[in-house]
Scaffold this motif. Structure first.
Motif, PDB file in Angstrom:
ATOM      1  N   ALA A  18      -0.133 -31.127 -15.383  1.00 40.01           N
ATOM      2  CA  ALA A  18      -0.044 -32.249 -16.324  1.00 40.01           C
ATOM      3  C   ALA A  18      -1.424 -32.855 -16.562  1.00 40.01           C
ATOM      4  O   ALA A  18      -1.752 -33.276 -17.688  1.00 40.01           O
ATOM      5  CB  ALA A  18       0.915 -33.307 -15.790  1.00 40.01           C
ATOM      6  N   GLY A  19      -2.254 -32.897 -15.511  1.00 39.51           N
ATOM      7  CA  GLY A  19      -3.604 -33.415 -15.658  1.00 39.51           C
ATOM      8  C   GLY A  19      -4.448 -32.561 -16.585  1.00 39.51           C
ATOM      9  O   GLY A  19      -5.192 -33.086 -17.428  1.00 39.51           O
ATOM     10  N   VAL A  47      -3.268 -30.548 -18.961  1.00 39.50           N
ATOM     11  CA  VAL A  47      -2.712 -30.720 -20.307  1.00 39.50           C
ATOM     12  C   VAL A  47      -3.232 -32.018 -20.928  1.00 39.50           C
ATOM     13  O   VAL A  47      -3.612 -32.056 -22.111  1.00 39.50           O
ATOM     14  CB  VAL A  47      -1.167 -30.719 -20.264  1.00 39.50           C
ATOM     15  CG1 VAL A  47      -0.588 -31.187 -21.599  1.00 39.50           C
ATOM     16  CG2 VAL A  47      -0.664 -29.319 -19.926  1.00 39.50           C
ATOM     17  N   HIS A  48      -3.284 -33.090 -20.138  1.00 35.68           N
ATOM     18  CA  HIS A  48      -3.784 -34.374 -20.643  1.00 35.68           C
ATOM     19  C   HIS A  48      -5.247 -34.269 -21.056  1.00 35.68           C
ATOM     20  O   HIS A  48      -5.639 -34.772 -22.132  1.00 35.68           O
ATOM     21  CB  HIS A  48      -3.616 -35.453 -19.582  1.00 35.68           C
ATOM     22  CG  HIS A  48      -4.187 -36.781 -19.980  1.00 35.68           C
ATOM     23  ND1 HIS A  48      -3.596 -37.602 -20.919  1.00 35.68           N
ATOM     24  CD2 HIS A  48      -5.338 -37.418 -19.578  1.00 35.68           C
ATOM     25  CE1 HIS A  48      -4.339 -38.682 -21.083  1.00 35.68           C
ATOM     26  NE2 HIS A  48      -5.391 -38.599 -20.285  1.00 35.68           N
ATOM     27  N   GLN A  49      -6.067 -33.609 -20.225  1.00 33.55           N
ATOM     28  CA  GLN A  49      -7.487 -33.455 -20.546  1.00 33.55           C
ATOM     29  C   GLN A  49      -7.671 -32.689 -21.854  1.00 33.55           C
ATOM     30  O   GLN A  49      -8.495 -33.055 -22.702  1.00 33.55           O
ATOM     31  CB  GLN A  49      -8.205 -32.722 -19.408  1.00 33.55           C
ATOM     32  CG  GLN A  49      -8.359 -33.549 -18.141  1.00 33.55           C
ATOM     33  CD  GLN A  49      -8.977 -32.750 -17.008  1.00 33.55           C
ATOM     34  OE1 GLN A  49      -9.194 -31.538 -17.117  1.00 33.55           O
ATOM     35  NE2 GLN A  49      -9.258 -33.421 -15.907  1.00 33.55           N
ATOM     36  N   ARG A  50      -6.917 -31.608 -22.012  1.00 31.96           N
ATOM     37  CA  ARG A  50      -7.031 -30.812 -23.228  1.00 31.96           C
ATOM     38  C   ARG A  50      -6.525 -31.575 -24.445  1.00 31.96           C
ATOM     39  O   ARG A  50      -7.046 -31.428 -25.552  1.00 31.96           O
ATOM     40  CB  ARG A  50      -6.270 -29.486 -23.072  1.00 31.96           C
ATOM     41  CG  ARG A  50      -7.016 -28.460 -22.257  1.00 31.96           C
ATOM     42  CD  ARG A  50      -8.350 -28.149 -22.914  1.00 31.96           C
ATOM     43  NE  ARG A  50      -9.144 -27.199 -22.143  1.00 31.96           N
ATOM     44  CZ  ARG A  50     -10.384 -26.846 -22.454  1.00 31.96           C
ATOM     45  NH1 ARG A  50     -10.971 -27.381 -23.511  1.00 31.96           N
ATOM     46  NH2 ARG A  50     -11.031 -25.984 -21.713  1.00 31.96           N
ATOM     47  N   THR A  51      -5.507 -32.385 -24.258  1.00 31.33           N
ATOM     48  CA  THR A  51      -4.996 -33.188 -25.366  1.00 31.33           C
ATOM     49  C   THR A  51      -6.061 -34.172 -25.842  1.00 31.33           C
ATOM     50  O   THR A  51      -6.258 -34.355 -27.059  1.00 31.33           O
ATOM     51  CB  THR A  51      -3.729 -33.957 -24.934  1.00 31.33           C
ATOM     52  OG1 THR A  51      -2.729 -33.014 -24.511  1.00 31.33           O
ATOM     53  CG2 THR A  51      -3.180 -34.789 -26.082  1.00 31.33           C
ATOM     54  N   GLN A  52      -6.764 -34.781 -24.896  1.00 28.52           N
ATOM     55  CA  GLN A  52      -7.835 -35.708 -25.267  1.00 28.52           C
ATOM     56  C   GLN A  52      -8.954 -34.980 -26.003  1.00 28.52           C
ATOM     57  O   GLN A  52      -9.512 -35.487 -26.977  1.00 28.52           O
ATOM     58  CB  GLN A  52      -8.392 -36.410 -24.019  1.00 28.52           C
ATOM     59  CG  GLN A  52      -7.386 -37.326 -23.325  1.00 28.52           C
ATOM     60  CD  GLN A  52      -6.813 -38.371 -24.275  1.00 28.52           C
ATOM     61  OE1 GLN A  52      -5.619 -38.381 -24.579  1.00 28.52           O
ATOM     62  NE2 GLN A  52      -7.681 -39.243 -24.773  1.00 28.52           N
ATOM     63  N   LYS A  91      -7.896 -34.286 -29.572  1.00 24.89           N
ATOM     64  CA  LYS A  91      -7.996 -35.485 -30.400  1.00 24.89           C
ATOM     65  C   LYS A  91      -9.427 -35.689 -30.868  1.00 24.89           C
ATOM     66  O   LYS A  91      -9.673 -36.070 -32.025  1.00 24.89           O
ATOM     67  CB  LYS A  91      -7.522 -36.705 -29.613  1.00 24.89           C
ATOM     68  CG  LYS A  91      -6.021 -36.746 -29.372  1.00 24.89           C
ATOM     69  CD  LYS A  91      -5.627 -37.986 -28.577  1.00 24.89           C
ATOM     70  CE  LYS A  91      -4.112 -38.024 -28.343  1.00 24.89           C
ATOM     71  NZ  LYS A  91      -3.711 -39.200 -27.535  1.00 24.89           N
ATOM     72  N   LYS A 137      -0.230 -30.947 -29.958  1.00 17.83           N
ATOM     73  CA  LYS A 137       0.697 -30.476 -28.927  1.00 17.83           C
ATOM     74  C   LYS A 137      -0.010 -29.471 -28.023  1.00 17.83           C
ATOM     75  O   LYS A 137      -0.566 -28.483 -28.499  1.00 17.83           O
ATOM     76  CB  LYS A 137       1.937 -29.832 -29.559  1.00 17.83           C
ATOM     77  CG  LYS A 137       2.993 -29.439 -28.527  1.00 17.83           C
ATOM     78  CD  LYS A 137       4.314 -29.078 -29.180  1.00 17.83           C
ATOM     79  CE  LYS A 137       5.392 -28.816 -28.123  1.00 17.83           C
ATOM     80  NZ  LYS A 137       6.696 -28.492 -28.757  1.00 17.83           N
TER      81      LYS A 137
END
Length: 314
Positions: free
Chosen positions: A64-65, A67-72, A75, A91
């Protein structure tokens, strides 16, 4: 005729520049209807699965960490391409096979087209490792637009590679789909559509096997058949003769020459979606063309194509 208002863009994880996202926004701005774009990335790191010292909850938290880093990151890289009139969703999922993740997303969200940046493929790599591009060309149920890092020029040219010599209904319907795509995109981009058809060379061994065979007469007959079929196709869509071409040779050679001569920004082809050994070692026209042309490639599937990853076919 597809309008492409629900677009799936595959992120290029190795670059901050995102030509596929730029192309999606360009299409969206030319749309007459509200357009939404999903900026998509599948990531996977086998080392996270092999960390036996961690509990499953801890591994889930680590994933999850990431995935969060890649999402940021997505963006941030998407910021220069944002358009107030186009809805952009981001996504990121954890999946060990990118092409399967992409196709699953297509089915889940009803995307009408997949847009992905491409690059040169070494011959050895494309045969042995089958990159994601190849999988999408064969198995994605929607059109696939593979883009290179350049702009589509206004008042440019679009080439559609039609197969007018075939009398098979599936080929004829695919021809119609390619022409309609070329006309639709040409209208959006103020471009000029061109229909290109290749007909085969005379088999070199046939004169040995059949001494009475006249290769010139045969070649003239084949060319005449293709010219007649091309005339019928262009007249059906009201295209002038100078926007059509019938040439002898391998399709990939004829297409690449036409693209170079016209300085086309896009070439449209049909792809068979083959699988098995023939797909690995032989490669179809769309795959052979990718590395020969310096422009984008839009690959269409024949009507009725069912992806091996279609959840309804299992």
């Amino acid at each position: 005729m597809s309008i492409y208002n629900n677009i799936l863009v595959v992120a290029d994880i190795n670059n901050d520049e995102q030509p596929a996202l730029a192309r999606a926004m360009q299409l969206g701005r030319k749309s007459k209807s509200p357009c939404s774009v999903t900026f998509f990335l599948s990531i996977y790191d086998f080392s996270y699965e092999m960390t036996s010292m961690l509990s499953s909850e801890e591994r889930d938290a680590m994933r999850a960490g990431v995935v969060h880093q890649r999402t940021q990151w997505m963006k941030e890289v998407a910021e220069p391409y944002l358009d107030n009139d186009i809805t952009l969703d981001i996504k990121v999922i954890w999946h060990n096979r990118p092409y399967e993740a992409i196709i699953e997303q297509v089915y889940a969200a009803g995307h009408e087209i997949v847009i992905k940046a491409t690059r040169q493929h070494a011959a050895l790599e494309s045969v042995l490792f089958t990159p994601t591009d190849w999988h999408l060309l064969r198995k994605c149920p929607t059109p696939v637009l593979l883009v290179k890092n350049h702009d589509w020029p206004e008042n440019g040219h679009i080439v559609a590679s039609v197969h007018v010599g075939s009398e098979q209904e599936s080929h004829q319907k695919l021809n119609q789909a390619m022409v309609e795509q070329a006309l639709d995109l040409s209208e959006r981009l103020n471009a000029t559509p061109h229909l290109v058809n290749a007909y085969p060379l005379t088999p070199p061994n046939i004169t040995v096997e059949l001494p009475e065979f006249d290769p010139t007469l045969y070649s003239d007959s084949v060319r005449g058949h293709h010219l007649k079929a091309m005339k019928e196709l262009r007249q059906h869509y009201g295209l002038p003769e100078e926007q059509t071409s019938v040439e002898q040779g391998l399709a990939e050679d004829v297409i690449s020459k036409s693209v170079a001569d016209l300085k086309a920004g896009l070439v449209i082809l049909g792809t068979s979606g083959r699988s098995g050994l023939s797909a690995v070692f032989i490669g179809n026209t769309a795959e052979n063309v990718i590395d020969k042309v310096d422009c984008d490639l839009l690959a269409l599937k024949p009507e009725g194509y069912i992806s091996p990853l279609d959840p309804n076919s299992v």
